[in-house]
Design a protein around this motif. Structure first.
Motif, mmCIF file in Angstrom:
data_model
loop_
_atom_site.group_PDB
_atom_site.id
_atom_site.type_symbol
_atom_site.label_atom_id
_atom_site.label_comp_id
_atom_site.label_asym_id
_atom_site.label_seq_id
_atom_site.Cartn_x
_atom_site.Cartn_y
_atom_site.Cartn_z
ATOM 1 N N ARG A 2 13.623 -8.038 -24.493
ATOM 2 C CA ARG A 2 14.715 -8.019 -25.463
ATOM 3 C C ARG A 2 14.970 -6.600 -25.952
ATOM 4 N N LYS A 3 13.884 -5.835 -26.142
ATOM 5 C CA LYS A 3 14.025 -4.457 -26.594
ATOM 6 C C LYS A 3 14.746 -3.610 -25.554
ATOM 7 N N VAL A 4 14.450 -3.845 -24.280
ATOM 8 C CA VAL A 4 15.099 -3.115 -23.193
ATOM 9 C C VAL A 4 16.591 -3.439 -23.149
ATOM 10 N N MET A 5 16.926 -4.721 -23.309
ATOM 11 C CA MET A 5 18.331 -5.127 -23.289
ATOM 12 C C MET A 5 19.098 -4.522 -24.455
ATOM 13 N N THR A 6 18.454 -4.456 -25.622
ATOM 14 C CA THR A 6 19.097 -3.850 -26.792
ATOM 15 C C THR A 6 19.373 -2.371 -26.546
ATOM 16 N N LEU A 7 18.395 -1.678 -25.937
ATOM 17 C CA LEU A 7 18.575 -0.262 -25.627
ATOM 18 C C LEU A 7 19.712 -0.066 -24.631
ATOM 19 N N LYS A 8 19.810 -0.941 -23.641
ATOM 20 C CA LYS A 8 20.883 -0.833 -22.643
ATOM 21 C C LYS A 8 22.251 -1.018 -23.293
ATOM 22 N N LEU A 12 25.103 1.792 -23.386
ATOM 23 C CA LEU A 12 26.447 1.534 -22.874
ATOM 24 C C LEU A 12 27.500 1.851 -23.918
ATOM 25 N N LEU A 13 27.246 1.501 -25.164
ATOM 26 C CA LEU A 13 28.194 1.803 -26.235
ATOM 27 C C LEU A 13 28.388 3.310 -26.372
ATOM 28 N N LEU A 14 27.284 4.058 -26.351
ATOM 29 C CA LEU A 14 27.385 5.509 -26.470
ATOM 30 C C LEU A 14 28.109 6.116 -25.274
ATOM 31 N N ALA A 15 28.003 5.481 -24.119
ATOM 32 C CA ALA A 15 28.713 5.967 -22.929
ATOM 33 C C ALA A 15 30.210 5.690 -23.027
ATOM 34 N N ILE A 16 30.568 4.579 -23.644
ATOM 35 C CA ILE A 16 31.979 4.200 -23.740
ATOM 36 C C ILE A 16 32.723 5.050 -24.768
ATOM 37 N N LEU A 17 32.040 5.474 -25.806
ATOM 38 C CA LEU A 17 32.711 6.177 -26.907
ATOM 39 C C LEU A 17 33.510 7.404 -26.464
ATOM 40 N N PRO A 18 33.010 8.259 -25.533
ATOM 41 C CA PRO A 18 33.825 9.410 -25.130
ATOM 42 C C PRO A 18 35.140 9.049 -24.451
ATOM 43 N N LEU A 19 35.281 7.802 -24.022
ATOM 44 C CA LEU A 19 36.538 7.378 -23.412
ATOM 45 C C LEU A 19 37.641 7.164 -24.444
ATOM 46 N N GLY A 20 37.326 7.406 -25.717
ATOM 47 C CA GLY A 20 38.282 7.160 -26.784
ATOM 48 C C GLY A 20 39.583 7.931 -26.631
ATOM 49 N N SER A 21 39.514 9.151 -26.088
ATOM 50 C CA SER A 21 40.747 9.935 -25.921
ATOM 51 C C SER A 21 41.662 9.298 -24.884
ATOM 52 N N TRP A 54 23.203 6.245 -32.692
ATOM 53 C CA TRP A 54 22.274 7.363 -32.494
ATOM 54 C C TRP A 54 21.031 7.205 -33.373
ATOM 55 N N ARG A 55 21.235 6.811 -34.618
ATOM 56 C CA ARG A 55 20.111 6.668 -35.550
ATOM 57 C C ARG A 55 19.157 5.564 -35.140
ATOM 58 N N SER A 56 19.647 4.624 -34.346
ATOM 59 C CA SER A 56 18.797 3.511 -33.918
ATOM 60 C C SER A 56 18.000 3.807 -32.655
ATOM 61 N N LEU A 57 18.240 4.967 -32.030
ATOM 62 C CA LEU A 57 17.546 5.305 -30.794
ATOM 63 C C LEU A 57 16.189 5.932 -31.083
ATOM 64 N N ALA A 58 15.239 5.676 -30.200
ATOM 65 C CA ALA A 58 13.934 6.317 -30.292
ATOM 66 C C ALA A 58 14.058 7.784 -29.874
ATOM 67 N N THR A 59 13.051 8.579 -30.199
ATOM 68 C CA THR A 59 13.081 10.019 -29.912
ATOM 69 C C THR A 59 13.254 10.296 -28.427
ATOM 70 N N GLU A 60 12.563 9.561 -27.589
ATOM 71 C CA GLU A 60 12.650 9.775 -26.142
ATOM 72 C C GLU A 60 14.059 9.484 -25.628
ATOM 73 N N ALA A 61 14.663 8.402 -26.127
ATOM 74 C CA ALA A 61 16.017 8.045 -25.705
ATOM 75 C C ALA A 61 17.015 9.104 -26.177
ATOM 76 N N ARG A 62 16.821 9.644 -27.365
ATOM 77 C CA ARG A 62 17.704 10.695 -27.872
ATOM 78 C C ARG A 62 17.626 11.939 -26.973
ATOM 79 N N SER A 63 16.414 12.300 -26.582
ATOM 80 C CA SER A 63 16.233 13.481 -25.735
ATOM 81 C C SER A 63 16.943 13.303 -24.394
#
Length: 215
Positions: A2-8, A12-21, A54-63
């Protein structure tokens, strides 16, 4: 699991956001509101959702996210420059009647209004064009930077399909065959550069694994 699915999902949300333009442009074409207003709304929503995720990501995922965003910016800038250069070469060599760079002032007027001076409209439109190139590259890098370079071409062909679905009707393009050929060459160039450079830039940033030592 479940934790892996939440991270995915967050990834995905963070990947979609730059498409806003690009989404803002689609909204502008489909709904009679200014591109500038659409960009403001999508930007506010993206910043809010991006900071929360971003605030919900672990340090490794942020890096890892930072590495991929950096790779996308480097690849996106170079890919967009060569995208424009390849289109300029095509229309110059074959003396096409279609001039792809006429879109820049149209972007500028759509963003800031028809009262703009032509030079200002071109500048604003050019900035928007390059921001799109960078943002689309960042989305690609977040999702696919470690993968084979030819995934960049597939990504670019998806952008090409989006453009073909929007631009001809929106801009009432008459030289459609020339538009398609110039756009296709440009996107193939963009995708090739994006796939190669984003993978190289990402790999260069990945920390080296410590060598195994025996005591």
């Amino acid at each position: 699991m479940r934790k892996v699915m939440t991270l995915k999902r967050r990834w995905l949300l963070l990947a979609i956001l730059p498409l806003g333009s690009g989404i803002a442009l689609l909204v502008h074409v489909l709904i009679p509101i200014s591109l500038g207003l659409a960009l403001v709304v999508t930007s506010i929503l993206n910043v809010c959702m991006g900071l929360f995720t971003w605030r919900s990501l672990a340090t490794e995922a942020r890096s890892e996210l930072i590495r991929r965003v950096k790779a996308g910016v480097v690849a996106g800038l170079l890919a967009t420059l060569l995208y424009d250069l390849s289109r300029w070469c095509i229309v110059t060599i074959f003396h096409d009647t279609f001039w792809p760079f006429d879109i820049f002032p149209l972007f500028g007027y759509a963003i800031a209004g028809q009262a703009l001076a032509p030079d200002v409209a071109i500048t604003i439109g050019l900035l928007y064009h390059y921001l799109n190139g960078l943002f689309f590259a960042v989305t690609y890098a977040i999702l696919f930077a470690p993968r084979r370079w030819w995934n960049g071409i597939l990504w670019a062909l998806g952008l090409e399909a989006f453009m073909l679905g929007i631009y001809p009707g929106w801009l009432h393009i008459k030289a459609l065959n020339e538009f398609v050929s110039v756009s296709m060459v440009g996107h193939l160039t963009y995708g090739t550069v994006l796939g190669i450079v984003s993978r190289w830039s990402w790999a260069k940033q990945v920390p080296a694994r410590p060598a195994n030592t025996r005591g």
